[in-house]
Design an enzyme around this catalytic site. Sequence first.
Site, PDB file in Angstrom:
ATOM      1  N   HIS A 121      22.082   0.296 -16.194  1.00 39.26           N
ATOM      2  CA  HIS A 121      23.344   0.400 -15.542  1.00 39.26           C
ATOM      3  C   HIS A 121      24.650   0.001 -16.479  1.00 39.26           C
ATOM      4  CE1 HIS A 121      26.555  -0.457 -12.555  1.00 39.26           C
ATOM      5  NE2 HIS A 121      25.986   0.166 -11.593  1.00 39.26           N
ATOM      6  N   ASP A 198      17.685  -7.507 -13.717  1.00 38.60           N
ATOM      7  CA  ASP A 198      18.648  -7.055 -12.736  1.00 38.60           C
ATOM      8  C   ASP A 198      17.926  -6.572 -11.496  1.00 38.60           C
ATOM      9  OD1 ASP A 198      20.588  -5.307 -11.220  1.00 38.60           O
ATOM     10  OD2 ASP A 198      21.318  -4.302 -12.980  1.00 38.60           O
ATOM     11  N   GLN A 201      18.840  -2.831  -7.629  1.00 36.93           N
ATOM     12  CA  GLN A 201      18.561  -1.812  -6.954  1.00 36.93           C
ATOM     13  C   GLN A 201      16.934  -1.976  -6.480  1.00 36.93           C
ATOM     14  OE1 GLN A 201      19.547   1.429  -5.819  1.00 36.93           O
ATOM     15  NE2 GLN A 201      20.963   0.770  -7.533  1.00 36.93           N
ATOM     16  N   LYS A 224      23.800  -4.124  -1.310  1.00 41.11           N
ATOM     17  CA  LYS A 224      22.729  -3.160  -1.386  1.00 41.11           C
ATOM     18  C   LYS A 224      21.577  -3.482  -0.452  1.00 41.11           C
ATOM     19  CE  LYS A 224      24.218  -0.960  -5.790  1.00 41.11           C
ATOM     20  NZ  LYS A 224      24.196  -1.069  -7.206  1.00 41.11           N
ATOM     21  N   CYS A 364      26.692   5.370 -13.242  1.00 40.88           N
ATOM     22  CA  CYS A 364      27.030   4.118 -14.077  1.00 40.88           C
ATOM     23  C   CYS A 364      26.003   4.235 -15.241  1.00 40.88           C
ATOM     24  CB  CYS A 364      27.157   3.008 -13.189  1.00 40.88           C
ATOM     25  SG  CYS A 364      28.459   2.899 -12.269  1.00 40.88           S
TER      26      CYS A 364
END
Length: 406
Positions: A121, A198, A201, A224, A364
């Site tokens: 991202h 990260d 997601q 999210k 992104c």
Amino acid sequence: MFDVQKVRADFPILKQEVNGKPLVYFDNGATSQTPQQVIDTIVDYYSRYNANIHRGVHTLSQLATDAYEIARNKIQHHFNAKHSYEIILTSGTTESINLVANGFASILQKGDEIIVSALEHHSNIVPWQMLCEHTGAVLKVIPMSVEGELLMEAYDDLLSNKTKLVFCNHISNALGTINPIEYIIQKAHEVGAAVLIDGAQACPHLKPDVQALDVDFYVASAHKMCGPTGVGMLYGKEEWLRKLPPYKGGGEMIATVSFEKTTYADLPHKFEAGTPNICGGIAFGAAVDYMNHIGFDAIAKQEQELLEYGTQKLHEIEGVTIYGPSDLTRKASVISFNIEGIHPYDIGTIIDKLGIAVRTGHHCAQPIMDFFKIPGTIRASFAFYNTKEEIDIFVEAVKKAKLMLS
Ligand SMILES: *Cc1c(COP(=O)(O)O)cnc(C)c1O
């Protein structure tokens, strides 16, 4: 038993019509919807005990402080961090990443290397480029295959004793690829590098165990995973959080202040300058409770069914290309696709008129789009509260849009 209709009843927004049609919300990869339980937590905070935390002796301030720290404990247990002070509450994934990047500015030296994955991202690329400019460190990229999977042999070759930091997302927001983070972490540690994962997601779909992963830093955003926007977290191993300098100066992050010398507060407050998003933090805790109440096994099962069904249905449309792993056990419930000869934006615009929310564009993740030589994709990302009936409506709408555009 998982009853999707019962679960849907928790989400007031899903009951509405958009452009005269029942809303089909397939943009969960951008932000998830909020259940009544989390909305109630927010209303309750502002109705009953809105006050600044850690600062007042008065009752409301203590109530707010307690609720905020209870939320931190919930997040700690959810991610299985060893200590609650290893959970830093931030404004989201982007801020968490910047906090770590800023800290490494004082650790890295010229010629050190940072490895990032080709599946990142933008928020996971730009801070490292800035850090490299600042320190003279060099950025290396783990390449990916045409199926959108990272090439681990190439990763092995990039690692050396110059590697100080490895960054990778747990699940790609653009393609849904589940990355082999266990391997990535283990190999990085063999050369003495730290790893930041990260999880923005991944956290809507699974429950990471930061101790089992032995990861140095793990970051996520509440919005999210059924929580509000503007709040997220950074997990950091205690030794790392002690080593990194504070990110922002201000109230709450100091122990003593004089014009000669200021000493910093202990963890986690060292990284939490200023009045935080108090209500957001408390609601983040409520979101974690909600997702655990649904259960991550049930979530995974429902989402895998939606992924399989949606993939099969979309493949029935002529000219469809789906990006990402063809082995559906290696991806999350995200379908990123294009239809030959049609711009993704045009499809998105037409199906919006039919009440369907998807994301179109580069997500992104411009470098991934460049890799496939496409301007973008249409991305349908499913959550556990979506249904097969919604997929049918969506596929019919895509067919209609295709007819209109070709
Ligand atoms: C959404 C997302 C981000 C950015 O999260 P913010 O909440 O906007 O800070 C970073 N990485 C991935 C993989 C994401 O999906």
